[in-house]
Design a protein around this motif. Structure first.
Motif, PDB file in Angstrom:
ATOM      1  N   ILE A   1      35.501  -1.406 -18.679  1.00  0.00           N
ATOM      2  CA  ILE A   1      34.968  -2.090 -17.626  1.00  0.00           C
ATOM      3  C   ILE A   1      35.365  -3.566 -17.550  1.00  0.00           C
ATOM      4  CG2 ILE A   1      32.788  -2.785 -19.271  1.00  0.00           C
ATOM      5  CD1 ILE A   1      30.921  -2.675 -17.081  1.00  0.00           C
ATOM      6  N   PHE A   2      35.293  -4.428 -18.735  1.00  0.00           N
ATOM      7  CA  PHE A   2      35.970  -5.695 -18.839  1.00  0.00           C
ATOM      8  C   PHE A   2      37.089  -5.928 -18.018  1.00  0.00           C
ATOM      9  CE2 PHE A   2      34.482  -4.178 -23.099  1.00  0.00           C
ATOM     10  CZ  PHE A   2      33.092  -4.437 -23.072  1.00  0.00           C
ATOM     11  N   ALA A   3      38.077  -5.050 -18.149  1.00  0.00           N
ATOM     12  CA  ALA A   3      39.399  -5.369 -17.410  1.00  0.00           C
ATOM     13  C   ALA A   3      39.232  -5.545 -15.731  1.00  0.00           C
ATOM     14  CB  ALA A   3      40.374  -4.335 -17.885  1.00  0.00           C
ATOM     15  N   ASN A   4      37.884  -4.857 -15.256  1.00  0.00           N
ATOM     16  CA  ASN A   4      37.825  -4.730 -13.972  1.00  0.00           C
ATOM     17  C   ASN A   4      36.876  -5.456 -13.102  1.00  0.00           C
ATOM     18  OD1 ASN A   4      39.567  -1.832 -13.283  1.00  0.00           O
ATOM     19  ND2 ASN A   4      38.500  -1.493 -15.279  1.00  0.00           N
TER      20      ASN A   4
ATOM     21  N   TYR B   1      42.689 -10.285  -8.395  1.00  0.00           N
ATOM     22  CA  TYR B   1      43.343  -9.929  -7.119  1.00  0.00           C
ATOM     23  C   TYR B   1      43.692 -10.844  -5.922  1.00  0.00           C
ATOM     24  CZ  TYR B   1      42.540  -5.679  -9.929  1.00  0.00           C
ATOM     25  OH  TYR B   1      42.188  -4.731 -10.898  1.00  0.00           O
ATOM     26  N   ILE B   2      42.554 -11.583  -5.825  1.00  0.00           N
ATOM     27  CA  ILE B   2      42.714 -12.737  -4.766  1.00  0.00           C
ATOM     28  C   ILE B   2      43.630 -13.633  -5.055  1.00  0.00           C
ATOM     29  CG2 ILE B   2      41.320 -14.322  -3.449  1.00  0.00           C
ATOM     30  CD1 ILE B   2      40.579 -11.648  -3.090  1.00  0.00           C
ATOM     31  N   ASN B   3      44.005 -14.027  -6.539  1.00  0.00           N
ATOM     32  CA  ASN B   3      44.659 -15.154  -6.830  1.00  0.00           C
ATOM     33  C   ASN B   3      46.329 -14.417  -7.168  1.00  0.00           C
ATOM     34  OD1 ASN B   3      42.596 -16.665  -7.305  1.00  0.00           O
ATOM     35  ND2 ASN B   3      42.215 -16.154  -9.299  1.00  0.00           N
TER      36      ASN B   3
ATOM     37  N   SER C   1      47.232 -11.942  -8.990  1.00  0.00           N
ATOM     38  CA  SER C   1      48.085 -11.045 -10.208  1.00  0.00           C
ATOM     39  C   SER C   1      46.569 -10.489 -10.946  1.00  0.00           C
ATOM     40  CB  SER C   1      48.512 -11.919 -11.102  1.00  0.00           C
ATOM     41  OG  SER C   1      47.599 -13.269 -11.651  1.00  0.00           O
ATOM     42  N   SER C   2      47.081  -9.295 -11.619  1.00  0.00           N
ATOM     43  CA  SER C   2      46.042  -8.569 -12.225  1.00  0.00           C
ATOM     44  C   SER C   2      46.035  -8.903 -13.800  1.00  0.00           C
ATOM     45  CB  SER C   2      46.214  -6.971 -11.925  1.00  0.00           C
ATOM     46  OG  SER C   2      47.395  -6.720 -12.336  1.00  0.00           O
ATOM     47  N   LEU C   3      45.113  -8.538 -14.368  1.00  0.00           N
ATOM     48  CA  LEU C   3      44.927  -8.882 -15.813  1.00  0.00           C
ATOM     49  C   LEU C   3      45.940  -7.949 -16.489  1.00  0.00           C
ATOM     50  CD1 LEU C   3      43.513 -10.284 -18.205  1.00  0.00           C
ATOM     51  CD2 LEU C   3      41.768  -8.700 -18.191  1.00  0.00           C
ATOM     52  N   ILE C   4      45.866  -6.710 -16.146  1.00  0.00           N
ATOM     53  CA  ILE C   4      47.067  -5.459 -16.777  1.00  0.00           C
ATOM     54  C   ILE C   4      47.862  -4.908 -15.632  1.00  0.00           C
ATOM     55  CG2 ILE C   4      47.020  -3.256 -18.008  1.00  0.00           C
ATOM     56  CD1 ILE C   4      44.219  -3.883 -18.972  1.00  0.00           C
ATOM     57  N   ASP C   5      49.032  -4.704 -15.865  1.00  0.00           N
ATOM     58  CA  ASP C   5      49.835  -4.135 -14.871  1.00  0.00           C
ATOM     59  C   ASP C   5      49.482  -3.012 -14.207  1.00  0.00           C
ATOM     60  OD1 ASP C   5      51.689  -6.428 -15.259  1.00  0.00           O
ATOM     61  OD2 ASP C   5      52.948  -5.648 -16.642  1.00  0.00           O
ATOM     62  N   GLY C   6      49.785  -2.683 -13.059  1.00  0.00           N
ATOM     63  CA  GLY C   6      49.328  -1.453 -12.493  1.00  0.00           C
ATOM     64  C   GLY C   6      47.932  -1.392 -11.804  1.00  0.00           C
ATOM     65  N   MET C   7      47.304  -2.409 -12.126  1.00  0.00           N
ATOM     66  CA  MET C   7      45.957  -2.493 -11.652  1.00  0.00           C
ATOM     67  C   MET C   7      45.817  -3.067 -10.114  1.00  0.00           C
ATOM     68  SD  MET C   7      43.626  -3.841 -15.071  1.00  0.00           S
ATOM     69  CE  MET C   7      42.165  -3.790 -14.041  1.00  0.00           C
TER      70      MET C   7
ATOM     71  N   MET D   1      42.851  -3.760  -6.544  1.00  0.00           N
ATOM     72  CA  MET D   1      41.435  -3.892  -6.352  1.00  0.00           C
ATOM     73  C   MET D   1      40.865  -2.781  -6.007  1.00  0.00           C
ATOM     74  SD  MET D   1      39.016  -6.060  -5.392  1.00  0.00           S
ATOM     75  CE  MET D   1      39.529  -7.747  -4.437  1.00  0.00           C
ATOM     76  N   THR D   2      41.447  -1.582  -5.540  1.00  0.00           N
ATOM     77  CA  THR D   2      40.831  -0.598  -5.166  1.00  0.00           C
ATOM     78  C   THR D   2      40.409   0.469  -6.642  1.00  0.00           C
ATOM     79  OG1 THR D   2      42.039  -0.049  -3.038  1.00  0.00           O
ATOM     80  CG2 THR D   2      41.059   1.717  -4.263  1.00  0.00           C
ATOM     81  N   PHE D   3      41.402   0.327  -7.465  1.00  0.00           N
ATOM     82  CA  PHE D   3      41.351   0.923  -8.606  1.00  0.00           C
ATOM     83  C   PHE D   3      40.152   0.103  -9.476  1.00  0.00           C
ATOM     84  CE2 PHE D   3      42.058   0.428 -13.393  1.00  0.00           C
ATOM     85  CZ  PHE D   3      41.936   2.000 -13.721  1.00  0.00           C
ATOM     86  N   SER D   4      39.815  -1.113  -9.504  1.00  0.00           N
ATOM     87  CA  SER D   4      38.971  -1.704 -10.032  1.00  0.00           C
ATOM     88  C   SER D   4      37.529  -1.399  -9.774  1.00  0.00           C
ATOM     89  CB  SER D   4      39.056  -3.283 -10.227  1.00  0.00           C
ATOM     90  OG  SER D   4      40.043  -3.371 -11.113  1.00  0.00           O
TER      91      SER D   4
END
Length: 305
Positions: free
Chosen positions: A255-258, A264-266, A268-274, A276-279
């Motif tokens: 949950i913390f990663a999402n 995503y607005i900035n 880049s994502s915290l973990i590769d492959g993530m 906005m839809t996934f989170s």
């Protein structure tokens, strides 16, 4: 339902602690405004075109850094459109900085969510609720909606107070449209709309951790446990994700990663492959699980236990 909501709202505002939380929020915003005004005014070099040289040099230095693409694009847009960085720190800058205070609002809302059920059991007042001809689902739903309304109330106080204090101390000089990085390009966006977007994205964490505290309160009837766990995860979630994410790909399902949708607005994502839809999907799953546990525990458990 309206009667239940009114009853819960009255209970919250009968507590002195509620007014203390409101006061702390106002003092936090006012204190920050005073500190920035007297001790930490930002400096700029936008006069006489010097800013163009500075931005050009910055772009050269960051040219090989993929993470700096949004920043580089913004700098280039300013140079191309002769739009210098703000020479004056104004109310909109202050309101943007005040978005970080939603973390404090989350702490206060977690306290309310953790106690709204557990305290009823501790004080024995839950029996007075359950003997009424109203099913438990409605009772619990009214409590959860009340928590959300309180969260919205506190966020509104933060938004309005940051605008008022920001206007008083910093004024409106130098107001510019917000430059947003969207699909690899810079677009101009109304600053009010941008602030609402930022407040909304930052409130996602508040919603999820408040719901977590609410679930723990309903399942274990222990406000201290609910407050402790929710605040621990709120403060250490990013650290936990960073440690696990460095070794395991499944960290993206935490949950913390999402929670931080602004990543995503900035650009880049915290973990590769993530994405906005996934989170959003992961957060919806966690939200559903929390609510199911809360309602099942509250509806099924014997009050006398």
């Amino acid at each position: 339902m309206m009667g239940l909501l009114a009853n819960e709202w009255i209970k919250i505002f009968k507590r002195k602690a509620t007014y203390i939380l409101i006061g702390i929020t106002l003092l936090l915003v006012l204190g920050t405004a005073i500190a920035l005004y007297f001790f930490d005014k930002p400096d700029t070099n936008s006069e006489n075109g010097a800013w163009k040289v500075t931005l050009t040099e910055e772009n050269k230095n960051y040219a090989d850094d993929e993470m700096m693409k949004p920043y580089i694009a913004e700098n280039q847009y300013r140079i191309d459109h002769n739009l210098p960085p703000n020479a004056t720190y104004n109310v909109w800058d202050f309101m943007t900085d005040a978005v970080s205070f939603i973390s404090f609002v989350a702490l206060f809302t977690i306290i309310i969510a953790a106690g709204i059920i557990a305290n009823e059991f501790s004080w024995g007042t839950i029996k007075l609720l359950l003997i009424r001809p109203i099913n438990r689902v409605k009772i619990l739903l009214s409590k959860y909606i009340t928590v959300l309304l309180f969260a919205l109330f506190m966020i509104s106080i933060l938004f309005v107070s940051s605008f008022l204090f920001g206007s008083i101390f910093f004024g409106f000089e130098g107001t510019q449209p917000y430059l947003a990085y969207v699909n690899g390009e810079i677009v101009e966006r109304n600053i009010i709309i941008q602030l609402l977007i930022e407040y909304g994205l930052e409130s996602v964490g508040l919603l999820m951790f408040t719901t977590l505290a609410f679930m723990i309160s309903a399942a274990f009837r222990n406000s201290s446990l609910a407050i402790g766990l929710a605040i621990f995860f709120l403060l250490s979630g990013n650290i936990i994700t960073g440690i696990i994410g460095a070794y395991y790909d499944w960290a993206k399902y935490l949950i913390f990663a999402n929670i931080n949708l602004s990543q995503y607005i900035n650009g880049s994502s915290l973990i590769d492959g993530m994405t906005m839809t996934f989170s959003v999907i992961m957060l919806a799953i966690y939200f559903f699980i929390f609510m199911v546990i809360a309602f099942v525990a509250f509806v099924k458990r014997d009050v006398s236990a």
